[in-house]
Design an enzyme around this catalytic site. Structure first.
Site, PDB file in Angstrom:
ATOM      1  N   PRO A  54       0.724  -1.187  -0.071  1.00 25.65           N
ATOM      2  CA  PRO A  54       0.006   0.003   0.149  1.00 25.65           C
ATOM      3  C   PRO A  54       0.702   1.258  -0.080  1.00 25.65           C
ATOM      4  O   PRO A  54       1.936   1.313   0.752  1.00 25.65           O
ATOM      5  CB  PRO A  54      -0.865  -0.026   1.412  1.00 25.65           C
ATOM      6  CG  PRO A  54      -1.038  -1.644   1.535  1.00 25.65           C
ATOM      7  CD  PRO A  54       0.473  -1.970   1.162  1.00 25.65           C
ATOM      8  N   CYS A  55       0.520   2.362  -0.891  1.00 30.31           N
ATOM      9  CA  CYS A  55       1.045   3.592  -0.907  1.00 30.31           C
ATOM     10  C   CYS A  55       0.592   4.567  -0.065  1.00 30.31           C
ATOM     11  O   CYS A  55       0.905   5.730   0.106  1.00 30.31           O
ATOM     12  CB  CYS A  55       1.132   4.105  -2.358  1.00 30.31           C
ATOM     13  SG  CYS A  55      -0.379   4.496  -3.275  1.00 30.31           S
ATOM     14  N   THR A  56      -0.515   4.288   0.777  1.00 27.84           N
ATOM     15  CA  THR A  56      -1.499   5.023   1.403  1.00 27.84           C
ATOM     16  C   THR A  56      -0.501   5.908   2.006  1.00 27.84           C
ATOM     17  O   THR A  56      -0.686   7.341   2.294  1.00 27.84           O
ATOM     18  CB  THR A  56      -2.472   4.462   2.383  1.00 27.84           C
ATOM     19  OG1 THR A  56      -3.044   3.308   1.495  1.00 27.84           O
ATOM     20  CG2 THR A  56      -3.344   5.318   2.928  1.00 27.84           C
TER      21      THR A  56
END
Length: 406
Positions: free
Chosen positions: A76-78
């Protein structure tokens, strides 16, 4: 020509693995927790089992095939993306890459392929990229990473991502460092090509694209997954259809078109925003296909070894580690230059006109900002807003007439 057996954690909707499959590799296990993404994986890869929690390391190791020799992780790049909270590994999503490292400690893979946003190498002085690279080095891996743009592969989407390949058996440059094309970069008049931008922005940036859309993403400045807007050569402003969003990511049309979530993973229904989130968070299929072919047809890289990175240096766009020394290498983001259709011709659907509310909000923000913009752009937005307001007024009058007649 080696064929890899893939264990895919953070599988998403399978973009990385679909591309690797096209190059002749095969996946034996997915791991993904998002219910809608799990539905897509089970529908599109029905013969491949799906584990639901990367944190359950014991259970995951039990399900990994003995012959699996490539671990993929589009984590995840969140918490790393500029569009997010930029909390880095202090956040609860991007820090899950640590589960990948723990898995590698307990169940080594000869090869690892990781993908994430370019801000990974910048955020908080690059400490999160440093943590992952140092951990891989400690486990005995040599690594190489390169920032790659999806436009190089014939898609009108400006999408830059870091691809990191680590291996215990080979020179990692042989996979990522071949090809270096300098693309033509020119400004195109508004009436000669379609131009993409983010209508959810307007104060921090536009994500402007000359004859392309900006990066499709799972979130936005206003906190919702949303498609970009496209100013067509006709001066109409539309948002692309979901089908074209999938195509811009290299997927077949309707890849995410399912009515119900998987009953095992959870109830509820897909909706438009959730589909845009799945598409925006996916790994581009065309890029991963190219990587898959480089994995299969391994050619020796004989280019410049690069210059040594000192401990205090910032992370460059391209770097590698030979087992002893880290080096920066001067390579661009286009390993190839495939013929690309103009954005206006690429779109298979007419798209939906940007609504009055969306246009009005963007127009207010862009007028109040000091952002640079292409001559005539703000005026085109205003004309679109007036047209949409006029159409909305005409519909109200028509509805009122029909109501009275009834």
């Amino acid at each position: 020509m080696p064929q890899f057996d893939i264990t895919a954690i953070f599988g998403g909707i399978g973009g990385l693995e679909l591309g690797l499959h096209k190059a002749g590799h095969r996946t034996s296990l997915f791991c993904e927790c998002d219910p809608e993404a799990v539905t897509v994986l089970r529908q599109q890869f029905p013969s491949i089992p799906v584990a639901l929690d990367v944190r359950r390391t014991d259970e995951l190791i039990e399900r990994i095939a003995r012959k699996s020799n490539l671990l993929t992780a589009g984590f995840p790049c969140t918490d790393l993306s500029q569009a997010g909270a930029t909390r880095g590994f202090l956040g609860g999503r991007s820090s899950l890459i640590r589960e990948t490292i723990e898995l590698l400690r307990r169940r080594p893979f000869a090869n690892v392929l990781i993908e994430n946003v370019p801000n990974w190498r910048h955020l908080h002085g690059g400490e999160y990229l440093r943590e992952v690279l140092s951990a891989l080095e400690g486990l005995g891996y040599r690594w190489a990473y390169r920032t790659i743009d999806a436009r190089a592969f014939g898609l009108p989407q400006r999408r830059l991502r870091i691809f990191l390949f680590a291996t215990m058996k080979d020179d990692p440059r042989n996979v990522l460092f071949h090809g270096d094309i300098v693309p033509e970069d020119r400004a195109i008049p508004l009436n000669e090509a379609a131009h993409g931008f983010y209508w959810t922005e307007g104060t921090r940036g536009l994500g402007w694209g000359e004859d392309c859309v900006p990066t499709l993403k799972g979130g936005s400045a206003i906190g919702i997954p949303a498609p970009p807007a496209i100013l067509m050569p006709t001066m109409e402003i539309v948002t692309p259809d979901l089908v074209d969003g999938e195509r811009l990511q290299g997927f077949p049309s309707a890849w995410t078109e399912f009515e119900e979530r998987d009953p095992v993973a959870g109830g509820g229904r897909f909706n438009r925003r959730r589909r845009w989130m799945l598409i925006g968070n996916a790994v581009n299929v065309e890029v991963s296909t190219w990587i898959g072919k480089r994995l299969r047809d391994r050619k020796v890289y004989s280019g410049d070894p690069g210059t040594v990175l000192s401990p205090g240096d910032s992370w460059p766009a391209v770097a590698w580690f030979d087992g002893k020394v880290r080096r920066r290498v001067d390579l661009g983001t286009w390993p190839v230059d495939r013929k690309r259709k103009p954005l206006a011709d690429f779109l298979s659907k007419p798209g939906a006109p940007l609504s009055v509310r969306a246009t009005a909000g963007f127009y207010k923000r862009i007028k109040a900002s000091s952002l640079s913009r292409k001559p005539g752009f703000v005026e085109a937005v205003e004309r679109h807003l007036r047209r949409m307001e006029c159409q909305a007024g005409e519909r109200k009058v028509k509805d009122l007439v029909l109501t009275k007649a009834a």
